[in-house]
Design an enzyme around this catalytic site. Structure first.
Site, short mmCIF file in Angstrom:
data_model
loop_
_atom_site.label_atom_id
_atom_site.label_comp_id
_atom_site.label_asym_id
_atom_site.label_seq_id
_atom_site.Cartn_x
_atom_site.Cartn_y
_atom_site.Cartn_z
N CYS A 102 0.89 -1.16 0.00
CA CYS A 102 0.00 0.00 0.00
C CYS A 102 0.92 1.20 0.00
O CYS A 102 1.59 1.48 0.99
CB CYS A 102 -0.91 0.03 1.22
SG CYS A 102 -1.86 1.56 1.28
N SER A 106 -1.18 1.77 4.85
CA SER A 106 -0.90 0.40 5.29
C SER A 106 -2.07 -0.53 5.00
O SER A 106 -2.29 -1.48 5.74
CB SER A 106 -0.58 0.39 6.78
OG SER A 106 -1.69 0.91 7.50
N CYS A 107 -2.84 -0.26 3.94
CA CYS A 107 -3.96 -1.14 3.60
C CYS A 107 -3.42 -2.55 3.36
O CYS A 107 -2.41 -2.73 2.69
CB CYS A 107 -4.70 -0.63 2.36
SG CYS A 107 -5.37 1.02 2.63
FE FE Z 1 -3.34 2.03 2.95
#
Ligand code: FE
Length: 197
Positions: A102, A106-107
């Site tokens: 990501c 922080s996906c």
């Molecule tokens: Fe993200």
């Protein structure tokens, strides 16, 4: 928000989270208990959920096809509830190696892999993985042959990716549980491959 022991002013995002949560509770849209239960469930999730889906795909080709077509629906078949997000499963082949990142924040497919490792959230990984994936993967100890194409998938708030690694040779007579045990978190991020023994 956790009590931090000594007083510290809230950060912008902590303040946003608290304000929004309190407003939703006040309006009766969610309850504190429901929020706490979800946070506890999220912390309790382990990469085994993803490993289970991978192992099933390896032994059941029809499931594999459904998983690649609609990751969300296929995982729900296994009893893995996927909250309102699109899960895209990308398959490694002898020609293509996939990895996820990501670039913005922080996906991560938390619903299948749990809490992301710290390096996943690091600026170093996020910026370099898209620019020089081969070099980054080599730093993880994963040498990808020049003939193999590397595809890097950038996750977003409503679309998460998970890598379906290739089933290693020598596992032809293994059952699903034994297969699941070799599917590591990193192999589903795409920075490792499952290894036998
Ligand atoms: Fe993200």
């Amino acid at each position: 928000m956790k009590d931090q022991g000594t007083y510290q002013p809230y950060s912008y995002y902590q303040l946003m989270e608290t304000s929004l949560r309190e407003l939703l509770v006040e309006k009766g849209i969610v309850t504190d208990d429901a929020v706490n239960a979800e946070v506890t469930a999220m912390r309790g999730r382990q990469p085994e959920r993803g490993s289970k889906a991978v192992a099933r795909a390896w032994v059941d080709d029809a499931f594999r096809q459904r998983l690649l077509k609609n990751g969300t629906a296929a995982c729900e078949e296994l009893g893995l509830e996927i909250p309102a997000l699109k899960l895209v499963v990308v398959e490694n082949t002898p020609q293509v190696h996939n990895a996820i990142v990501c670039t913005l924040c922080s996906c991560y497919p938390r619903v299948l892999l749990g809490i992301p490792p710290d390096w996943y959230k690091s600026r170093n990984y996020r910026s370099r993985m898209v620019r020089e994936p081969r070099a980054v993967l080599a730093e993880f100890g994963l040498k990808i042959a020049d003939a193999v194409q590397i595809r890097v998938h950038d996750s977003t708030a409503d679309m998460r990716y998970m890598v379906l690694p290739m089933r290693p040779k020598g596992t032809e007579d293994w059952d699903e549980a034994r297969l699941a045990a070799i599917v590591s978190r990193d192999s589903m991020i795409g920075v490792a491959i499952p290894k036998v023994g």
